[in-house]
Enzyme design. Structure first.
Site, PDB file in Angstrom:
ATOM      1  N   ASP A   1      -8.248  19.680 -13.480  1.00 56.33           N
ATOM      2  CA  ASP A   1      -8.571  18.578 -12.587  1.00 56.33           C
ATOM      3  C   ASP A   1      -8.042  17.267 -13.183  1.00 56.33           C
ATOM      4  O   ASP A   1      -7.654  17.212 -14.348  1.00 56.33           O
ATOM      5  CB  ASP A   1     -10.091  18.528 -12.401  1.00 56.33           C
ATOM      6  CG  ASP A   1     -10.504  17.765 -11.158  1.00 56.33           C
ATOM      7  OD1 ASP A   1      -9.654  17.550 -10.265  1.00 56.33           O
ATOM      8  OD2 ASP A   1     -11.691  17.388 -11.066  1.00 56.33           O
TER       9      ASP A   1
ATOM     10  N   ASN B   1     -13.702  20.078  -3.763  1.00 56.72           N
ATOM     11  CA  ASN B   1     -14.163  19.907  -5.141  1.00 56.72           C
ATOM     12  C   ASN B   1     -15.665  19.651  -5.211  1.00 56.72           C
ATOM     13  O   ASN B   1     -16.188  18.804  -4.477  1.00 56.72           O
ATOM     14  CB  ASN B   1     -13.442  18.732  -5.801  1.00 56.72           C
ATOM     15  CG  ASN B   1     -11.984  19.025  -6.093  1.00 56.72           C
ATOM     16  OD1 ASN B   1     -11.400  19.981  -5.577  1.00 56.72           O
ATOM     17  ND2 ASN B   1     -11.386  18.200  -6.929  1.00 56.72           N
TER      18      ASN B   1
ATOM     19  N   HIS C   1     -16.134   9.945  -6.069  1.00 53.76           N
ATOM     20  CA  HIS C   1     -16.742  10.824  -7.061  1.00 53.76           C
ATOM     21  C   HIS C   1     -18.174  10.374  -7.336  1.00 53.76           C
ATOM     22  O   HIS C   1     -18.512   9.202  -7.185  1.00 53.76           O
ATOM     23  CB  HIS C   1     -15.944  10.781  -8.368  1.00 53.76           C
ATOM     24  CG  HIS C   1     -14.582  11.380  -8.262  1.00 53.76           C
ATOM     25  ND1 HIS C   1     -13.447  10.752  -8.733  1.00 53.76           N
ATOM     26  CD2 HIS C   1     -14.158  12.549  -7.732  1.00 53.76           C
ATOM     27  CE1 HIS C   1     -12.395  11.526  -8.518  1.00 53.76           C
ATOM     28  NE2 HIS C   1     -12.797  12.606  -7.901  1.00 53.76           N
TER      29      HIS C   1
ATOM     30  N   HIS D   1     -11.955  15.546  -2.506  1.00 50.02           N
ATOM     31  CA  HIS D   1     -12.674  15.156  -3.716  1.00 50.02           C
ATOM     32  C   HIS D   1     -13.944  14.410  -3.308  1.00 50.02           C
ATOM     33  O   HIS D   1     -14.073  13.940  -2.188  1.00 50.02           O
ATOM     34  CB  HIS D   1     -11.802  14.247  -4.582  1.00 50.02           C
ATOM     35  CG  HIS D   1     -10.650  14.961  -5.216  1.00 50.02           C
ATOM     36  ND1 HIS D   1     -10.457  14.982  -6.583  1.00 50.02           N
ATOM     37  CD2 HIS D   1      -9.638  15.679  -4.685  1.00 50.02           C
ATOM     38  CE1 HIS D   1      -9.365  15.681  -6.863  1.00 50.02           C
ATOM     39  NE2 HIS D   1      -8.856  16.113  -5.717  1.00 50.02           N
TER      40      HIS D   1
ATOM     41  N   GLY E   1     -17.055  15.646  -3.091  1.00 45.04           N
ATOM     42  CA  GLY E   1     -17.799  16.436  -2.110  1.00 45.04           C
ATOM     43  C   GLY E   1     -19.307  16.357  -2.244  1.00 45.04           C
ATOM     44  O   GLY E   1     -20.025  16.497  -1.250  1.00 45.04           O
TER      45      GLY E   1
END
Length: 286
Positions: free
Chosen positions: A82, A229, A179, A207, A209
């Site tokens: 990642d 993700n 994030h 991304h 999630g």
């Protein structure tokens, strides 16, 4: 089943409009728990390692743990690196057997990002591996990488040109996602996912999630987010289950590490299964 290339997992998922869950594992217990969930659900799965985790274990030891634990797993699995801005770490992981990498060069200008990503794609191809690309930072800090400042979103034309010219196998667009934990319900640009997939035919990676609703997940997956993700949710359930168990152990004066490990495994496995069902990947193993 042998480890499967990321492109095969994502191309199937895009064609049938389900999402392959990509969990950021933190140790051998979390790897085993996620794999157990995938077997139980008959789901393909991506195990992701952060640069921080690679450095903590060492590339060789982490790769050995992965290979040992997936040896008898009868569902498709891929090992992915990642968010990595460091070309040397990318080369090291590709040499060590990672199936795909996310070269995170969003802090570079688009032209330089494109140039270097093209080089990473060529390097990955020489090892039978694949590449996820991005040109916009996903807001929020994860494992010491990223920023809480919102990134500049490039035009659709710039993003499409980047995807086509680099040859990336997957693309991570900025659509208002972030994030970590959302402090308020995010306003997502769902249409951007549809537009990018329609223009390129390339699977998108979602991304940030953790914290999205089932409806948001399913709409974005239907539009082409074939890779989803999950990082914060795994870390959170792993540590909260540990805290819960240890408080009980302290109250009872009973200290039994294997019982703690079982408690952690059960919590991580349950979390992973819930996401697999939400993403529609359950029953999709081949």
């Amino acid at each position: 089943m042998p480890v499967v290339p990321m492109k095969e997992l994502l191309d199937r998922a895009l064609a049938d409009r389900y999402g392959v869950p990509a969990f950021n594992i933190v140790n051998d217990l979390s790897i085993e728990a996620v794999l157990a969930a995938a077997v139980e659900e008959r789901s393909p799965v991506i195990l992701q390692t952060s640069v921080k985790t690679v450095r903590m274990y060492g590339r060789r030891q982490l790769a050995d743990i992965f290979r040992t634990l997936v040896e008898d797993v009868a569902v498709p699995v891929t090992l992915h690196l990642d968010h990595c801005p460091d070309r040397s770490v990318i080369s090291d992981c590709l040499e060590g057997g990672w199936n795909s990498v996310l070269f995170d060069a969003h802090e570079l200008d688009v032209a330089e990002n494109l140039r270097q990503t093209t080089e990473v794609v060529a390097e990955a191809r020489s090892r039978g591996a694949h590449v996820e690309g991005e040109i916009e930072g996903i807001q929020g800090v994860e494992d010491g990488l990223g920023s809480d400042d919102a990134s500049v979103v490039q035009t659709l034309e710039v993003a499409v040109d980047f995807i086509r010219r680099t040859g990336v196998d997957c693309f991570a667009p900025a659509i208002g996602n972030a994030h970590g934990q959302y402090t308020a319900a995010p306003v997502l640009d769902h249409q951007r996912v549809s537009d990018l997939v329609q223009a390129t035919g390339v699977p998108m990676a979602l991304h940030g999630g953790t914290g999205l609703s089932a409806e948001q997940f399913q709409d974005l997956i239907a539009r082409g987010c074939a890779k989803v993700n999950i990082s914060t949710a795994l870390k959170q359930v792993y540590m909260q289950s540990s805290l819960e168990f240890l408080r009980g152990a302290e109250a009872q004066g009973k200290w039994d590490p294997p019982s703690l490990f079982t408690h952690q495994r059960t919590a991580v496995m349950s979390m992973a299964q819930e996401h697999m069902r939400t993403f529609g990947s359950s029953g999709r193993a081949w």
